[in-house]
Design a protein around this motif. Sequence first.
Motif, PDB file in Angstrom:
ATOM      1  N   ASP A 177       7.212  -9.056   4.388  1.00 44.39           N
ATOM      2  CA  ASP A 177       7.362  -7.650   4.779  1.00 44.39           C
ATOM      3  C   ASP A 177       6.016  -6.973   4.970  1.00 44.39           C
ATOM      4  OD1 ASP A 177       6.894  -8.012   2.047  1.00 44.39           O
ATOM      5  OD2 ASP A 177       7.802  -6.082   1.517  1.00 44.39           O
ATOM      6  N   LEU A 178       5.090  -7.203   4.049  1.00 50.85           N
ATOM      7  CA  LEU A 178       3.755  -6.613   4.193  1.00 50.85           C
ATOM      8  C   LEU A 178       2.998  -7.235   5.360  1.00 50.85           C
ATOM      9  CD1 LEU A 178       2.514  -6.190   0.513  1.00 50.85           C
ATOM     10  CD2 LEU A 178       3.575  -4.511   2.018  1.00 50.85           C
ATOM     11  N   MET A 179       3.220  -8.525   5.589  1.00 47.24           N
ATOM     12  CA  MET A 179       2.552  -9.190   6.709  1.00 47.24           C
ATOM     13  C   MET A 179       2.896  -8.505   8.024  1.00 47.24           C
ATOM     14  SD  MET A 179       3.362 -12.881   8.365  1.00 47.24           S
ATOM     15  CE  MET A 179       4.871 -12.130   8.994  1.00 47.24           C
ATOM     16  N   VAL A 180       4.166  -8.209   8.242  1.00 46.06           N
ATOM     17  CA  VAL A 180       4.597  -7.578   9.491  1.00 46.06           C
ATOM     18  C   VAL A 180       4.009  -6.177   9.620  1.00 46.06           C
ATOM     19  CG1 VAL A 180       6.607  -6.710  10.742  1.00 46.06           C
ATOM     20  CG2 VAL A 180       6.702  -8.944   9.638  1.00 46.06           C
ATOM     21  N   ILE A 181       4.007  -5.423   8.518  1.00 44.53           N
ATOM     22  CA  ILE A 181       3.455  -4.062   8.551  1.00 44.53           C
ATOM     23  C   ILE A 181       1.967  -4.092   8.872  1.00 44.53           C
ATOM     24  CG2 ILE A 181       2.970  -2.042   7.127  1.00 44.53           C
ATOM     25  CD1 ILE A 181       5.587  -2.598   5.649  1.00 44.53           C
ATOM     26  N   MET A 183       0.314  -6.506  10.354  1.00 39.32           N
ATOM     27  CA  MET A 183       0.099  -6.984  11.723  1.00 39.32           C
ATOM     28  C   MET A 183       0.202  -5.846  12.721  1.00 39.32           C
ATOM     29  SD  MET A 183       2.057 -10.637  12.021  1.00 39.32           S
ATOM     30  CE  MET A 183       1.908 -10.539  13.802  1.00 39.32           C
ATOM     31  N   ALA A 184       1.204  -5.008  12.567  1.00 34.89           N
ATOM     32  CA  ALA A 184       1.364  -3.865  13.472  1.00 34.89           C
ATOM     33  C   ALA A 184       0.168  -2.922  13.389  1.00 34.89           C
ATOM     34  CB  ALA A 184       2.654  -3.122  13.147  1.00 34.89           C
ATOM     35  N   ALA A 185      -0.332  -2.702  12.164  1.00 35.15           N
ATOM     36  CA  ALA A 185      -1.483  -1.810  12.002  1.00 35.15           C
ATOM     37  C   ALA A 185      -2.748  -2.432  12.588  1.00 35.15           C
ATOM     38  CB  ALA A 185      -1.689  -1.494  10.519  1.00 35.15           C
ATOM     39  N   LEU A 186      -2.932  -3.728  12.382  1.00 31.21           N
ATOM     40  CA  LEU A 186      -4.141  -4.394  12.884  1.00 31.21           C
ATOM     41  C   LEU A 186      -4.164  -4.429  14.403  1.00 31.21           C
ATOM     42  CD1 LEU A 186      -4.230  -7.331  10.320  1.00 31.21           C
ATOM     43  CD2 LEU A 186      -5.951  -5.527  10.532  1.00 31.21           C
ATOM     44  N   LEU A 187      -3.013  -4.662  15.012  1.00 31.27           N
ATOM     45  CA  LEU A 187      -2.961  -4.687  16.475  1.00 31.27           C
ATOM     46  C   LEU A 187      -3.166  -3.308  17.091  1.00 31.27           C
ATOM     47  CD1 LEU A 187       0.032  -7.161  16.952  1.00 31.27           C
ATOM     48  CD2 LEU A 187      -2.397  -7.617  17.361  1.00 31.27           C
ATOM     49  N   ASP A 188      -3.039  -2.266  16.281  1.00 35.36           N
ATOM     50  CA  ASP A 188      -3.200  -0.902  16.777  1.00 35.36           C
ATOM     51  C   ASP A 188      -4.637  -0.401  16.658  1.00 35.36           C
ATOM     52  OD1 ASP A 188      -1.852   1.303  17.977  1.00 35.36           O
ATOM     53  OD2 ASP A 188      -2.017   2.405  16.091  1.00 35.36           O
ATOM     54  N   PRO A 218      -4.265   4.214   5.926  1.00 37.25           N
ATOM     55  CA  PRO A 218      -2.955   4.808   5.603  1.00 37.25           C
ATOM     56  C   PRO A 218      -1.884   3.756   5.351  1.00 37.25           C
ATOM     57  CG  PRO A 218      -3.945   5.906   7.487  1.00 37.25           C
ATOM     58  CD  PRO A 218      -4.762   4.683   7.236  1.00 37.25           C
ATOM     59  N   ILE A 219      -1.940   2.637   6.082  1.00 41.39           N
ATOM     60  CA  ILE A 219      -0.952   1.574   5.872  1.00 41.39           C
ATOM     61  C   ILE A 219      -1.201   0.870   4.542  1.00 41.39           C
ATOM     62  CG2 ILE A 219       0.081  -0.478   6.887  1.00 41.39           C
ATOM     63  CD1 ILE A 219       0.391   2.101   8.496  1.00 41.39           C
ATOM     64  N   VAL A 220      -2.469   0.712   4.179  1.00 38.50           N
ATOM     65  CA  VAL A 220      -2.789   0.124   2.880  1.00 38.50           C
ATOM     66  C   VAL A 220      -2.262   1.008   1.757  1.00 38.50           C
ATOM     67  CG1 VAL A 220      -4.654  -0.563   1.328  1.00 38.50           C
ATOM     68  CG2 VAL A 220      -4.810  -1.103   3.761  1.00 38.50           C
ATOM     69  N   LEU A 221      -2.467   2.310   1.890  1.00 43.28           N
ATOM     70  CA  LEU A 221      -1.947   3.240   0.885  1.00 43.28           C
ATOM     71  C   LEU A 221      -0.431   3.167   0.808  1.00 43.28           C
ATOM     72  CD1 LEU A 221      -2.425   5.571  -1.126  1.00 43.28           C
ATOM     73  CD2 LEU A 221      -2.212   7.136   0.807  1.00 43.28           C
ATOM     74  N   PHE A 222       0.221   3.120   1.969  1.00 43.82           N
ATOM     75  CA  PHE A 222       1.687   2.993   1.986  1.00 43.82           C
ATOM     76  C   PHE A 222       2.133   1.719   1.276  1.00 43.82           C
ATOM     77  CE2 PHE A 222       5.331   1.009   4.106  1.00 43.82           C
ATOM     78  CZ  PHE A 222       6.317   1.943   3.861  1.00 43.82           C
ATOM     79  N   ALA A 223       1.449   0.607   1.539  1.00 45.08           N
ATOM     80  CA  ALA A 223       1.818  -0.662   0.914  1.00 45.08           C
ATOM     81  C   ALA A 223       1.619  -0.617  -0.592  1.00 45.08           C
ATOM     82  CB  ALA A 223       0.995  -1.800   1.524  1.00 45.08           C
ATOM     83  N   VAL A 224       0.546   0.005  -1.039  1.00 46.01           N
ATOM     84  CA  VAL A 224       0.278   0.076  -2.480  1.00 46.01           C
ATOM     85  C   VAL A 224       1.297   0.977  -3.170  1.00 46.01           C
ATOM     86  CG1 VAL A 224      -1.378   0.804  -4.227  1.00 46.01           C
ATOM     87  CG2 VAL A 224      -2.174  -0.434  -2.225  1.00 46.01           C
ATOM     88  N   VAL A 225       1.566   2.149  -2.599  1.00 48.09           N
ATOM     89  CA  VAL A 225       2.500   3.086  -3.237  1.00 48.09           C
ATOM     90  C   VAL A 225       3.908   2.497  -3.304  1.00 48.09           C
ATOM     91  CG1 VAL A 225       3.629   5.335  -2.989  1.00 48.09           C
ATOM     92  CG2 VAL A 225       1.160   5.134  -2.651  1.00 48.09           C
TER      93      VAL A 225
END
Length: 315
Positions: A177-181, A183-188, A218-225
Amino acid sequence: MSSHTHVLRAKRRRSALTTAAFMSPWLIGFAVFFAYPLISTVYFSFMHYDGFRPPTFSGLKNWSYVFQHYPLFWPALRNTLWLVVVMVSLRVLFGLGIGMLITKIKTGVGVFRTLFYLPYLAPPVAATMAFAFLLNPGTGPANSILESIGLPAPGWFNDPSWSKPALTMLALWGVGDLMVIFMAALLDVPKEQYEAAELDGASPWQRFRFVTLPNISPIVLFAVVTGVIQTMQYYTQPLVAGKVASGVIQGAGTQFEPGYPDKSTLTLPQLVYNLGFQRFDYGSACVVALVLFALSMAFTALLMRRKSGLMQAGD
């Protein structure tokens, strides 16, 4: 002047009512599924209630019992905090690393993405049972491989010092699940920024630190929270792992004391279930639930404050 004021007040009242009407689904959901359960939990934490007789006021007895006399509370708190710090950190790092690796692959991206994401779809009970059998100290293939290459074979779920690392390995296995999230952030991330950094002679680490990380923060923060909140609710995997490793087959009339081996897999959500639905001590269960809620809010507030501080420093 008074007529104009009356018209303004009427407009504001209509605007407020319109806003409340649009917000009413959220307000109703908040009141029914959050505010009422929270108020009820606080109320019952000061009551002696077994679910059969009417609740009676007991003051701070439930709080005193949980913090001073219940022997499972502090081990469960330590285990939960260990999992929050270690498991969440490793899952975020591992998910980010896998996401970066797959975004760099030129061919077969779909195959690798599917292979890494499939474990996340496995039901938690089935995945935990499979890991418990794979890591069985006596017959599991993991220890057989380690012994064949001359490495020590841990006890995994049967050893208190290895049970939490084994649960962490299980969590890392299902990091799709985190991998997909990520990946989307890195490609952006804008490619122009990478190109500018390369022209300035930035190393790969500098490109990650000064280009990639600020864009995906922001995605890292989302993943941690979300990881902290999920780990605060960690119940199924440690309970199933303890049952399988201990050899206990639970049926009608049997009761399993969670935390095998030696309370090392005990978590606070297990205490809520153990106190509320096995011991029928709902007051003490509510105390543990409130501790969980307070810890979740504290971790989230700390992370959000840390994030806003970093953003201000960057500005």
